[in-house]
Design a protein around this motif. Structure first.
Motif, PDB file in Angstrom:
ATOM      1  N   GLU A 129      -3.704   7.248   4.582  1.00 63.81           N
ATOM      2  CA  GLU A 129      -2.949   8.122   3.681  1.00 63.81           C
ATOM      3  C   GLU A 129      -1.873   7.341   2.938  1.00 63.81           C
ATOM      4  O   GLU A 129      -1.670   7.548   1.737  1.00 63.81           O
ATOM      5  CB  GLU A 129      -2.320   9.274   4.467  1.00 63.81           C
ATOM      6  CG  GLU A 129      -3.303  10.326   4.906  1.00 63.81           C
ATOM      7  CD  GLU A 129      -2.647  11.424   5.732  1.00 63.81           C
ATOM      8  OE1 GLU A 129      -1.421  11.329   5.996  1.00 63.81           O
ATOM      9  OE2 GLU A 129      -3.356  12.371   6.101  1.00 63.81           O
ATOM     10  N   GLU A 130      -1.183   6.457   3.630  1.00 63.97           N
ATOM     11  CA  GLU A 130      -0.154   5.633   2.974  1.00 63.97           C
ATOM     12  C   GLU A 130      -0.772   4.742   1.913  1.00 63.97           C
ATOM     13  O   GLU A 130      -0.229   4.593   0.806  1.00 63.97           O
ATOM     14  CB  GLU A 130       0.577   4.766   4.009  1.00 63.97           C
ATOM     15  CG  GLU A 130       1.567   5.510   4.856  1.00 63.97           C
ATOM     16  CD  GLU A 130       2.275   4.595   5.845  1.00 63.97           C
ATOM     17  OE1 GLU A 130       2.115   3.358   5.762  1.00 63.97           O
ATOM     18  OE2 GLU A 130       2.996   5.134   6.705  1.00 63.97           O
ATOM     19  N   MET A 147      -1.631   6.808  -1.027  1.00 65.60           N
ATOM     20  CA  MET A 147      -0.419   7.163  -1.773  1.00 65.60           C
ATOM     21  C   MET A 147       0.049   5.981  -2.619  1.00 65.60           C
ATOM     22  O   MET A 147       0.420   6.148  -3.782  1.00 65.60           O
ATOM     23  CB  MET A 147       0.672   7.596  -0.790  1.00 65.60           C
ATOM     24  CG  MET A 147       1.819   8.253  -1.479  1.00 65.60           C
ATOM     25  SD  MET A 147       1.289   9.777  -2.252  1.00 65.60           S
ATOM     26  CE  MET A 147       2.095  10.921  -1.207  1.00 65.60           C
TER      27      MET A 147
END
Length: 106
Positions: free
Chosen positions: A95-96, A99
């Motif tokens: 997810e990071e 992002m």
């Protein structure tokens, strides 16, 4: 004379072999745990050995033996928690990364 002696020795040995029972080879040997062996008690009282047993998880801080069979369920739960934590960490890292990729596209 020597021939008779050899023949007699062979017959005696053959008789001994026939009386020898190999059927026990298929039987299961009883479980053995050296930590419970009275004859090895002196060895396991050594501080270096106890330190090693503690590090490997076979005894607790008090020197008491940890029965792994009795604690299999607990170990299984702990292993599952570690596996879930690893999966969660991988998901969080993905997810990071996603992002960062989105921010860099803008």
């Amino acid at each position: 004379m020597a021939g008779r002696r050899r023949t007699r020795t062979r017959m005696v040995n053959k008789h001994r072999e026939q009386g020898f029972d190999l059927s026990i080879a298929n039987d299961k040997l009883p479980d053995y745990n050296a930590l419970f062996d009275r004859n090895l008690r002196h060895y396991f009282e050594n501080r270096n050995v106890q330190s090693h047993l503690y590090r490997t998880g076979l005894i607790d801080k008090g020197g008491r033996i940890i029965d792994l069979e009795a604690n299999k369920a607990k170990l299984s739960i702990i292993e599952q928690e570690f596996k879930n934590a690893e999966m969660e960490e991988k998901r969080r890292l993905r997810e990071e990364e996603e992002m960062r990729r989105r921010v860099q596209k803008k």
